[in-house]
Scaffold this motif. Sequence first.
Motif, PDB file in Angstrom:
ATOM      1  N   LEU A  87     -27.648  40.023 -11.181  1.00 26.44           N
ATOM      2  CA  LEU A  87     -27.654  38.568 -11.132  1.00 26.44           C
ATOM      3  C   LEU A  87     -28.885  38.022 -11.848  1.00 26.44           C
ATOM      4  O   LEU A  87     -29.901  38.714 -11.975  1.00 26.44           O
ATOM      5  CB  LEU A  87     -27.671  38.077  -9.682  1.00 26.44           C
ATOM      6  N   THR A  88     -28.810  36.780 -12.274  1.00 25.04           N
ATOM      7  CA  THR A  88     -29.981  36.118 -12.843  1.00 25.04           C
ATOM      8  C   THR A  88     -30.721  35.383 -11.721  1.00 25.04           C
ATOM      9  O   THR A  88     -30.161  35.157 -10.638  1.00 25.04           O
ATOM     10  CB  THR A  88     -29.574  35.095 -13.920  1.00 25.04           C
ATOM     11  N   ARG A  89     -31.936  34.994 -11.994  1.00 25.83           N
ATOM     12  CA  ARG A  89     -32.695  34.215 -11.007  1.00 25.83           C
ATOM     13  C   ARG A  89     -31.953  32.919 -10.672  1.00 25.83           C
ATOM     14  O   ARG A  89     -31.868  32.524  -9.510  1.00 25.83           O
ATOM     15  CB  ARG A  89     -34.099  33.922 -11.546  1.00 25.83           C
ATOM     16  N   LYS A  90     -31.411  32.268 -11.690  1.00 27.90           N
ATOM     17  CA  LYS A  90     -30.679  31.026 -11.481  1.00 27.90           C
ATOM     18  C   LYS A  90     -29.478  31.247 -10.563  1.00 27.90           C
ATOM     19  O   LYS A  90     -29.173  30.410  -9.708  1.00 27.90           O
ATOM     20  CB  LYS A  90     -30.235  30.456 -12.837  1.00 27.90           C
ATOM     21  N   GLN A  91     -28.788  32.363 -10.718  1.00 26.56           N
ATOM     22  CA  GLN A  91     -27.645  32.663  -9.865  1.00 26.56           C
ATOM     23  C   GLN A  91     -28.080  32.908  -8.418  1.00 26.56           C
ATOM     24  O   GLN A  91     -27.415  32.466  -7.485  1.00 26.56           O
ATOM     25  CB  GLN A  91     -26.874  33.866 -10.410  1.00 26.56           C
ATOM     26  N   VAL A  92     -29.203  33.576  -8.232  1.00 32.26           N
ATOM     27  CA  VAL A  92     -29.712  33.818  -6.878  1.00 32.26           C
ATOM     28  C   VAL A  92     -30.102  32.496  -6.218  1.00 32.26           C
ATOM     29  O   VAL A  92     -29.796  32.263  -5.042  1.00 32.26           O
ATOM     30  CB  VAL A  92     -30.890  34.814  -6.894  1.00 32.26           C
ATOM     31  N   VAL A  93     -30.741  31.618  -6.958  1.00 33.64           N
ATOM     32  CA  VAL A  93     -31.098  30.300  -6.421  1.00 33.64           C
ATOM     33  C   VAL A  93     -29.831  29.540  -6.019  1.00 33.64           C
ATOM     34  O   VAL A  93     -29.776  28.909  -4.961  1.00 33.64           O
ATOM     35  CB  VAL A  93     -31.948  29.500  -7.432  1.00 33.64           C
ATOM     36  N   ALA A  94     -28.788  29.622  -6.841  1.00 33.29           N
ATOM     37  CA  ALA A  94     -27.520  28.961  -6.510  1.00 33.29           C
ATOM     38  C   ALA A  94     -26.928  29.539  -5.221  1.00 33.29           C
ATOM     39  O   ALA A  94     -26.401  28.800  -4.390  1.00 33.29           O
ATOM     40  CB  ALA A  94     -26.534  29.101  -7.668  1.00 33.29           C
ATOM     41  N   LEU A  95     -27.026  30.846  -5.044  1.00 33.34           N
ATOM     42  CA  LEU A  95     -26.530  31.469  -3.813  1.00 33.34           C
ATOM     43  C   LEU A  95     -27.323  30.995  -2.598  1.00 33.34           C
ATOM     44  O   LEU A  95     -26.751  30.726  -1.539  1.00 33.34           O
ATOM     45  CB  LEU A  95     -26.593  32.991  -3.919  1.00 33.34           C
ATOM     46  N   ALA A  96     -28.631  30.870  -2.748  1.00 27.60           N
ATOM     47  CA  ALA A  96     -29.470  30.360  -1.646  1.00 27.60           C
ATOM     48  C   ALA A  96     -29.055  28.935  -1.291  1.00 27.60           C
ATOM     49  O   ALA A  96     -28.991  28.581  -0.102  1.00 27.60           O
ATOM     50  CB  ALA A  96     -30.945  30.420  -2.032  1.00 27.60           C
ATOM     51  N   LYS A  97     -28.724  28.139  -2.290  1.00 29.61           N
ATOM     52  CA  LYS A  97     -28.283  26.760  -2.030  1.00 29.61           C
ATOM     53  C   LYS A  97     -26.921  26.735  -1.346  1.00 29.61           C
ATOM     54  O   LYS A  97     -26.669  25.876  -0.507  1.00 29.61           O
ATOM     55  CB  LYS A  97     -28.270  25.959  -3.328  1.00 29.61           C
ATOM     56  N   ILE A  98     -26.042  27.676  -1.690  1.00 27.91           N
ATOM     57  CA  ILE A  98     -24.748  27.775  -1.011  1.00 27.91           C
ATOM     58  C   ILE A  98     -24.968  28.066   0.466  1.00 27.91           C
ATOM     59  O   ILE A  98     -24.339  27.455   1.335  1.00 27.91           O
ATOM     60  CB  ILE A  98     -23.858  28.856  -1.668  1.00 27.91           C
ATOM     61  N   VAL A  99     -25.878  28.981   0.769  1.00 29.92           N
ATOM     62  CA  VAL A  99     -26.201  29.303   2.159  1.00 29.92           C
ATOM     63  C   VAL A  99     -26.684  28.050   2.879  1.00 29.92           C
ATOM     64  O   VAL A  99     -26.198  27.709   3.967  1.00 29.92           O
ATOM     65  CB  VAL A  99     -27.271  30.415   2.238  1.00 29.92           C
ATOM     66  N   ASP A 100     -27.633  27.356   2.272  1.00 33.34           N
ATOM     67  CA  ASP A 100     -28.266  26.204   2.915  1.00 33.34           C
ATOM     68  C   ASP A 100     -27.339  24.992   3.026  1.00 33.34           C
ATOM     69  O   ASP A 100     -27.361  24.278   4.024  1.00 33.34           O
ATOM     70  CB  ASP A 100     -29.529  25.807   2.154  1.00 33.34           C
ATOM     71  N   THR A 101     -26.521  24.772   2.018  1.00 39.48           N
ATOM     72  CA  THR A 101     -25.664  23.587   1.972  1.00 39.48           C
ATOM     73  C   THR A 101     -24.345  23.784   2.711  1.00 39.48           C
ATOM     74  O   THR A 101     -23.888  22.892   3.423  1.00 39.48           O
ATOM     75  CB  THR A 101     -25.372  23.203   0.503  1.00 39.48           C
ATOM     76  N   ASN A 102     -23.741  24.958   2.529  1.00 36.34           N
ATOM     77  CA  ASN A 102     -22.400  25.198   3.070  1.00 36.34           C
ATOM     78  C   ASN A 102     -22.405  26.019   4.356  1.00 36.34           C
ATOM     79  O   ASN A 102     -21.347  26.264   4.920  1.00 36.34           O
ATOM     80  CB  ASN A 102     -21.527  25.894   2.028  1.00 36.34           C
ATOM     81  N   ASP A 103     -23.572  26.484   4.761  1.00 33.68           N
ATOM     82  CA  ASP A 103     -23.714  27.290   5.979  1.00 33.68           C
ATOM     83  C   ASP A 103     -22.802  28.523   5.948  1.00 33.68           C
ATOM     84  O   ASP A 103     -22.152  28.864   6.927  1.00 33.68           O
ATOM     85  CB  ASP A 103     -23.455  26.443   7.231  1.00 33.68           C
ATOM     86  N   ILE A 104     -22.765  29.182   4.780  1.00 29.61           N
ATOM     87  CA  ILE A 104     -21.982  30.404   4.600  1.00 29.61           C
ATOM     88  C   ILE A 104     -22.967  31.545   4.329  1.00 29.61           C
ATOM     89  O   ILE A 104     -23.788  31.454   3.410  1.00 29.61           O
ATOM     90  CB  ILE A 104     -21.018  30.281   3.404  1.00 29.61           C
ATOM     91  N   PRO A 105     -22.898  32.624   5.111  1.00 32.42           N
ATOM     92  CA  PRO A 105     -23.790  33.753   4.824  1.00 32.42           C
ATOM     93  C   PRO A 105     -23.424  34.411   3.499  1.00 32.42           C
ATOM     94  O   PRO A 105     -22.246  34.550   3.163  1.00 32.42           O
ATOM     95  CB  PRO A 105     -23.570  34.708   6.000  1.00 32.42           C
TER      96      PRO A 105
END
Length: 181
Positions: A87-105
């Motif tokens: 993954l790229t750093r940008k993709q990891v940041v997007a995944l962290a935002k999915i966790v925080d915004t959508n409450d999905i592990p």
Amino acid sequence: MAQLFYKYGTMASGKSIEILKVAHNYQQQNRRVLLATSSVDTRYGIGKITSRIGMESDAYAIGMDEDLSQLNTDGYAAILIDEAQFLTRKQVVALAKIVDTNDIPVMCFGLKNDFDNCLFEGSEALLVFADKISEMKTICNYCGHKATMNKRLSDSTEQIVIGGDDDYVPVCRRHYYETNL
């Protein structure tokens, strides 16, 4: 509260079998999971997660340039990603935002360091952004001590060379240096 998990280990530490086990556990509870892997890993075909013991599953193939902030997560109980080192750093940041915004592990599995003991971009970002980090352990191919490094058996100097047991072995630090002299 959902979290971003990163489980890392050397080659042959059981990462792929673990992700398939986690997916199975969710599915047994009739909960949908998005099973994904990097499109960079082509060992068994694009969009395949395959363990060394023969278990496998189709998976969504994440492209190197894919914007994961646009990932449709509707209806999923979890997102499970194999080969997360690619993954790229940008993709990891997007995944962290999915966790925080959508409450999905989001659970990511991958290598920490390459054959030259440098962090992969995705691994470095996951070490920074993951809420929980754990190591999956295995033993050195030569002595049976804990393996912490990946020994490439070819002379290639490229960071990414896709391969399996014929191309890499898990080793302890001592045998990494002894076998590289």
